[in-house]
Design a protein around this motif. Structure first.
Motif, short mmCIF file in Angstrom:
data_model
loop_
_atom_site.label_atom_id
_atom_site.label_comp_id
_atom_site.label_asym_id
_atom_site.label_seq_id
_atom_site.Cartn_x
_atom_site.Cartn_y
_atom_site.Cartn_z
N LEU A 57 -4.95 2.67 8.83
CA LEU A 57 -6.43 2.85 8.48
C LEU A 57 -6.89 1.48 8.28
CD1 LEU A 57 -6.13 5.53 5.76
CD2 LEU A 57 -7.10 5.87 8.20
N ILE A 58 -6.08 0.34 7.89
CA ILE A 58 -6.76 -0.87 7.91
C ILE A 58 -6.98 -1.56 9.17
CG2 ILE A 58 -6.07 -3.44 7.10
CD1 ILE A 58 -4.54 -2.37 5.03
N ARG A 59 -6.25 -1.31 9.99
CA ARG A 59 -6.31 -1.88 11.57
C ARG A 59 -7.53 -1.25 12.24
NH1 ARG A 59 -0.51 -1.48 14.26
NH2 ARG A 59 -1.61 -2.25 16.09
N LEU A 60 -7.82 0.05 11.60
CA LEU A 60 -9.00 1.04 12.42
C LEU A 60 -10.32 0.69 11.50
CD1 LEU A 60 -7.06 4.43 12.88
CD2 LEU A 60 -7.94 2.71 14.81
N GLY A 61 -10.32 -0.20 10.53
CA GLY A 61 -11.24 -0.51 9.81
C GLY A 61 -11.87 0.63 8.85
N ARG A 62 -10.84 1.56 8.56
CA ARG A 62 -11.48 2.51 7.66
C ARG A 62 -10.77 2.08 6.07
NH1 ARG A 62 -9.28 7.51 11.13
NH2 ARG A 62 -9.47 8.61 9.28
N LEU A 65 -2.82 3.21 0.01
CA LEU A 65 -2.05 2.01 -0.58
C LEU A 65 -1.81 2.22 -2.04
CD1 LEU A 65 -3.39 -1.20 0.99
CD2 LEU A 65 -1.16 0.08 1.57
N GLU A 66 -3.07 3.00 -2.73
CA GLU A 66 -2.69 3.34 -4.24
C GLU A 66 -1.62 4.04 -4.34
OE1 GLU A 66 -6.66 4.64 -5.21
OE2 GLU A 66 -7.44 2.20 -5.67
N ALA A 67 -1.38 5.28 -3.62
CA ALA A 67 -0.37 6.23 -3.59
C ALA A 67 1.05 5.59 -3.25
CB ALA A 67 -0.59 7.32 -2.69
N ALA A 68 1.06 4.68 -2.47
CA ALA A 68 2.20 3.84 -2.06
C ALA A 68 2.67 3.05 -3.18
CB ALA A 68 1.90 2.92 -0.79
N VAL A 69 1.86 2.41 -3.88
CA VAL A 69 2.15 1.85 -4.92
C VAL A 69 2.69 2.37 -6.25
CG1 VAL A 69 1.26 -0.02 -6.95
CG2 VAL A 69 0.71 -0.08 -4.77
N ARG A 70 2.03 3.85 -6.37
CA ARG A 70 2.59 4.69 -7.18
C ARG A 70 4.19 5.27 -7.19
NH1 ARG A 70 -2.62 6.96 -7.06
NH2 ARG A 70 -1.67 8.63 -5.84
N LYS A 92 -1.32 -6.32 -1.15
CA LYS A 92 -2.16 -5.73 0.15
C LYS A 92 -3.18 -5.00 -0.31
CE LYS A 92 0.35 -4.72 3.82
NZ LYS A 92 1.18 -4.11 4.67
N LEU A 93 -3.00 -4.29 -1.38
CA LEU A 93 -3.99 -3.31 -1.91
C LEU A 93 -5.29 -4.21 -2.43
CD1 LEU A 93 -5.38 -0.66 -2.93
CD2 LEU A 93 -3.98 -0.91 -4.80
N ALA A 94 -4.93 -5.35 -3.15
CA ALA A 94 -5.72 -6.30 -3.82
C ALA A 94 -6.67 -6.88 -2.56
CB ALA A 94 -5.13 -7.23 -4.64
N ASP A 95 -6.20 -7.38 -1.74
CA ASP A 95 -6.91 -7.85 -0.30
C ASP A 95 -7.85 -7.25 0.05
OD1 ASP A 95 -5.26 -10.16 -0.70
OD2 ASP A 95 -3.92 -9.50 0.89
N LEU A 96 -7.96 -5.75 -0.17
CA LEU A 96 -9.06 -4.96 0.33
C LEU A 96 -9.98 -4.72 -0.71
CD1 LEU A 96 -6.86 -1.83 1.62
CD2 LEU A 96 -7.77 -3.83 2.92
N ARG A 97 -10.13 -5.48 -1.88
CA ARG A 97 -11.00 -5.33 -2.90
C ARG A 97 -12.04 -6.35 -2.98
NH1 ARG A 97 -6.85 -3.38 -7.64
NH2 ARG A 97 -6.68 -1.03 -6.84
N ASP A 107 -11.87 2.31 2.64
CA ASP A 107 -11.88 3.19 1.77
C ASP A 107 -10.70 3.88 1.80
OD1 ASP A 107 -13.92 1.83 0.80
OD2 ASP A 107 -15.48 3.35 1.42
N GLU A 108 -10.37 4.62 2.85
CA GLU A 108 -9.27 5.29 3.15
C GLU A 108 -8.02 4.78 2.71
OE1 GLU A 108 -9.79 8.74 6.54
OE2 GLU A 108 -11.50 7.05 6.93
#
Length: 441
Positions: free
Chosen positions: A404-409, A417-422, A436-441, A411-412
Motif C-alpha cells: 500500500l505504501i508503494r501504491l501511495g495509499r 503497519l499498526e496491526a503488524a506492530v501489535r 516504518k510506521l513513524a515515517d508515514l506520520r 492511510d491504509e
C-alpha cells in the motif's frame, strides 16, 4: 572436533573447570552415538536415554575430581552399560539381555567408570560397533521425530537426544520453563513406550513417509533460529547451527534422498546471509540494504553443491529443494534489482502446487510485486485476508502495508503497519516496523 572441544579434552588432571568443560564437549559430540549404542544394547530407547543421562551426571562429579579419562566417550558408555545391568538386576530380569550386557565386563571395573578388569582389552569392546553408527543415528532421528509425538515433543526430544542439548539449554532456546521441557521429554518417552516403538531404522517401505517428520523438525528448529519468534535477538545462531549440523548428519545417513539434500541446501543458502542480516546494533537489515560482500560465500558454495546433489539424485525437487532454488536465485544475484524475480515467481507457483500454504502465497505475492509491481501483488494478499489466513501473524499486515505504501495509499498502509506492530513478537522486528510506521506520520 572443534579446537575448543579438543582443548577441553586435553587435560588429565583433576581441575574442576577443565573436567566440566570436557564433560560438556564430549556430551555434545558423542551423546547421540552413546544413546544409540545403549538403545541397541538394551532394546529400550527411553531406558537408554535415562542411562546416558545418569552417566553424564556421574561424569560431572567424577571428572572434575579424578581427572578426564583417556577414552571419555568409552567411559560414559561403560557407566551407562553398568547402570543398565543394575536396572535389570533391580527388575529381577536376569534374562538374555542381561547376559549380553554383562559379558566381558569384569566385576568392579566399570562401577565408577574406571578401566575394565582386563586392562589389555581397554574400553574398545564396550564402544559402539563402527558398522552400526549410521543405523544407530538414523534410528535415533526417526524415533525422536516419530509421528506419534506432538510437534513440540519432537523438537524437544530431537534437541535433547540427537543434538545433545540439556533441558536448560532447550528451555532457553524456546523461552519456556525448564520444567516444561522436562515434562515434554518425559511424556514423549512414555508415549514411545506405550506405542511400543522399536529402536530400529524403519523398513524401507515406511522410511520415505516418516522421513518427512524428521525433515520438518529440523526445518522448524532452523526457522526459529533464523527468525526468532520472540525475544531480543533476530537470529539465534546456536539454534540455526544445530539444525544445519543435523541436516548434514542426515545427508550422510540417507544420501539417496533428494529432499534431505534439498533441506541442507536451503539451510546453507539461508544461513549464508546471516552476517549481513543485522547491523552492529543488532537491528534487522532488509534484503535491499544488505551488504552482499558480507554474505558467506563458502556457505553459498556448500548450498549450491547440496542443491545440485538433490537434482542429481532424481525424482525432481521437493518442497525444500524448491525453496533452496529460490534462495539460490538470491545468492547469485548482485543486487535486489538484478535478481531473477520472474524465475522466483515461477518457483513459488510450483511450490504452491506441491506444498500449498498461506506463507507460500504471501511470499509469492512479494515476488510478484518485485517482478510485476505492487498492483499485481495486492489481489493475492487480499485473498489471504479474505480467507482469514495468517490472522495471528504480523507477516500479512506487514507485506500488505508495504504494498500500500508503494501504491501511495498511506492511510491504509498505516492501519496495516499498526496491526503488524501489535502482532510482532520479536523486539528487533517490532522496532523496524515501528520506525516504518513513524515515517508515514
Amino acid at each position: 572436533m572443534a579446537r575448543s572441544d579438543r582443548s577441553a579434552l586435553s587435560g588429565s588432571t583433576g581441575d574442576g573447570h577443565t573436567g566440566r568443560e570436557a564433560v560438556a564437549a564430549v556430551w555434545r559430540i558423542e551423546s547421540a552415538r552413546i544413546v544409540g549404542a545403549l538403545a541397541r544394547y538394551t532394546g529400550d530407547f527411553a531406558l537408554a536415554e535415562d542411562l546416558a543421562q545418569e552417566a553424564l551426571a556421574e561424569a560431572l562429579v567424577s571428572w572434575p575430581r579424578d581427572g578426564i579419562p583417556h577414552n571419555p566417550a568409552g567411559w560414559l558408555l561403560t557407566v551407562g552399560r553398568r547402570r543398565a545391568i543394575d536396572a535389570f538386576r533391580r527388575r529381577s530380569a536376569l534374562d538374555e539381555r542381561y547376559a549380553v550386557l554383562a559379558r566381558d565386563l569384569g566385576e568392579g571395573g566399570a562401577v565408577s567408570g574406571s578401566a575394565p578388569a582386563d586392562p589389555a582389552r581397554g574400553t574398545g569392546d564396550v564402544l559402539w560397533d563402527p558398522d552400526q553408527i549410521d543405523d544407530d543415528m538414523l534410528a535415533l532421528m526417526f524415533i525422536s521425530c516419530h509421528p506419534v509425538l506432538s510437534r513440540e515433543a519432537r523438537v524437544a526430544l530431537t534437541l535433547r537426544v540427537v543434538g545433545g542439548l540439556t533441558s536448560d539449554e532447550i528451555a532457553k532456546v524456546f523461552l519456556v520453563p525448564t520444567a516444561t521441557v522436562q515434562a515434554r521429554i518425559t511424556r514423549a518417552k512414555k508415549t514411545l513406550g506405550a506405542a511400543r516403538v522399536p529402536f530400529e531404522v524403519p523398513p524401507a517401505a515406511e522410511r520415505t513417509g516418516r522421513l518427512g517428520s524428521v525433515l520438518s523438525v529440523i526445518y522448524l528448529i532452523f526457522t526459529e533460529g533464523s527468525s526468532a519468534s520472540s525475544g531480543d535477538d533476530l537470529i539465534r545462531l546456536d539454534l540455526a547451527s544445530e539444525a544445519q549440523r543435523l541436516a548434514r548428519v542426515l545427508t550422510r545417513l540417507v544420501p539417496d534422498e533428494p529432499e534431505v539434500h534439498g533441506l541442507l541446501a536451503l539451510l546453507e543458502l539461508t544461513a549464508a546471509r546471516f552476517p549481513a542480516r543485522t547491523g552492529a546494533d543488532g537491528e534487522p537489515v532488509l534484503l535491499e540494504h544488505q551488504d552482499r560482500r558480507r554474505w558467506d560465500r563458502t556457505a553459498i558454495r556448500r548450498g549450491r553443491a547440496a542443491l545440485a546433489r538433490a537434482e542429481q539424485v532424481g525424482r525432481g525437487l521437493g518442497a525444500y529443494g524448491l525453496q533452496a532454488a529460490i534462495a539460490e536465485c538470491h545468492a547469485v544475484a548482485p543486487s535486489v534489482d538484478a535478481t531473477n524475480w520472474e524465475r522466483i515467481v515461477l518457483i513459488y507457483e510450483a511450490l504452491g502446487r506441491l506444498a500449498p500454504s498461506p506463507v507460500v502465497d504471501l511470499n509469492r505475492a512479494v515476488a510478484v510485486s518485485m517482478a510485476q509491481g505492487p498492483a499485481a501483488a495486492l489481489p493475492i494478499v487480499d485473498e489471504l485476508v479474505a480467507a482469514q489466513a495468517l490472522s495471528n501473524s504480523h507477516l500479512l499486515p506487514s507485506v500488505r502495508g508495504e504494498l500500500l505504501i508503494r501504491l501511495g495509499r498511506t492511510d491504509e498502509a498505516r492501519t496495516e503497519l499498526e496491526a503488524a506492530v501489535r502482532l510482532c513478537g520479536n523486539e528487533r522486528e517490532r522496532t523496524v516496523l515501528g520506525r516504518k510506521l513513524a515515517d508515514l506520520r
